[in-house]
Write an enzyme that holds these catalytic residues in place. Structure first.
Site: not given
Ligand code: IPE
Ligand code: IPE
Ligand code: MG
Length: 254
Positions: A23, A25, A40, A68, A70, A72, A74, A134
């Site tokens: 998390d 990015n 990303h 995740s 969830e 989608w 975004r 691995l």
């Molecule tokens: C969790 O990160 C999913 C991934 C890293 C793929 P999110 O950024 O989507 O999580 P929430 O929404 O902050 O809980």
């Molecule tokens: C995790 O980074 C990657 C995915 C969920 C695909 P985020 O995109 O959630 O990055 P933040 O949390 O917005 O910084």
């Molecule tokens: Mg995030």
């Protein structure tokens, strides 16, 4: 109850299975006044380094939460970008993983992905299925709730056809129907990016996993960061319900 590794006898052992919520990015990019997409892309580079390190350290399984169920929610442009990046990364990396004897596996509801992406995923799994170093598990359109639902559905179908009885439902049976069947449960869970939540990741499998949260944003997470997490893991006493004395005396047979 888990008895297989309760004593954690070789405490300097590294975790067999590391599961990571990658998390941060977006925030990494925003800090640099760049679009989230750049974050990303930088995140993929971090994945490459962490995979290499885990292979070198003889970690057995590395699970990476890539998308995740969830995510989608975004904006459409970000979802499309993530899908394109996923495809491009697979196209570029499968042969390399294969050459390094790394097995690739996906967990999650892949039916939501494009046919081309599903084909590439299947190809990556087939090409690397006999590799013995691995195992990299990529969680894509994955959710812990989804995983349990699909397991219960499979079990219910088998009960309906008479292949199983109600009474055969056990923890082991559920394990065998989860998307992670055949893999050990994670020993170490890492979440980067500062949030201290599980976000619907491997809810069943994390029952006795050691949790590690770090404010480091995923693109900045490197070998040293992973070493810190592993060091924290090694300093912990895993008791699995026993007393500290029992663990120290190794008085319970495994
Ligand atoms: C969790 O990160 C999913 C991934 C890293 C793929 P999110 O950024 O989507 O999580 P929430 O929404 O902050 O809980
Ligand atoms: C995790 O980074 C990657 C995915 C969920 C695909 P985020 O995109 O959630 O990055 P933040 O949390 O917005 O910084
Ligand atoms: Mg995030």
């Amino acid at each position: 109850m888990p008895t297989d590794d309760f004593n954690n006898p070789e405490s300097d052992n590294i975790p067999r299975h590391i599961a990571i919520i990658m998390d941060g990015n977006g925030r990494w990019a925003q800090k640099r006044f760049m679009p989230r997409a750049v974050g990303h892309q930088a995140g993929v580079k971090a994945v490459r380094k962490i995979v290499e390190y885990c292979a070198k350290q003889k970690v057995e399984v590395l699970t990476l939460f890539a998308f995740s169920s969830e995510n989608w929610r975004r904006p459409e442009a970000e979802v499309s970008l993530l899908m394109a990046l996923f495809m491009a990364t697979l196209q570029r990396e499968i042969n390399k993983l294969d050459r390094n004897n790394i097995r690739l596996r996906f967990i999650g509801d892949r039916t939501a992905f494009s046919d081309k992406l599903q084909e590439k995923m299947a190809e990556g799994e087939a090409q690397t299925q006999d590799n013995t170093a691995l195992t990299v598990v990529v969680a894509a359109n994955y959710g812990g709730h989804w995983d349990m639902c699909q397991a219960f559905q499979k079990v219910a179908d088998k009960i309906a056809t008479g292949e199983l009885k109600n009474q055969s439902i056990s923890e082991q049976l559920i394990n065998e129907h989860l998307s992670t069947a055949g893999l050990p449960d994670p020993d170490l869970f890492i979440r980067t990016g500062g949030e201290q939540r599980v976000s619907n990741f491997m809810l069943w499998q994390l029952a006795y996993t050691e949790l590690y949260f770090t404010p480091t944003l995923w693109p900045d997470f490197d070998q040293n960061s992973l070493e810190d997490a592993i060091k924290s893991f090694k300093s912990r006493q895993r008791r699995f319900g026993h007393t500290s004395e029992q663990v120290l005396n190794k008085s319970v047979t495994q």
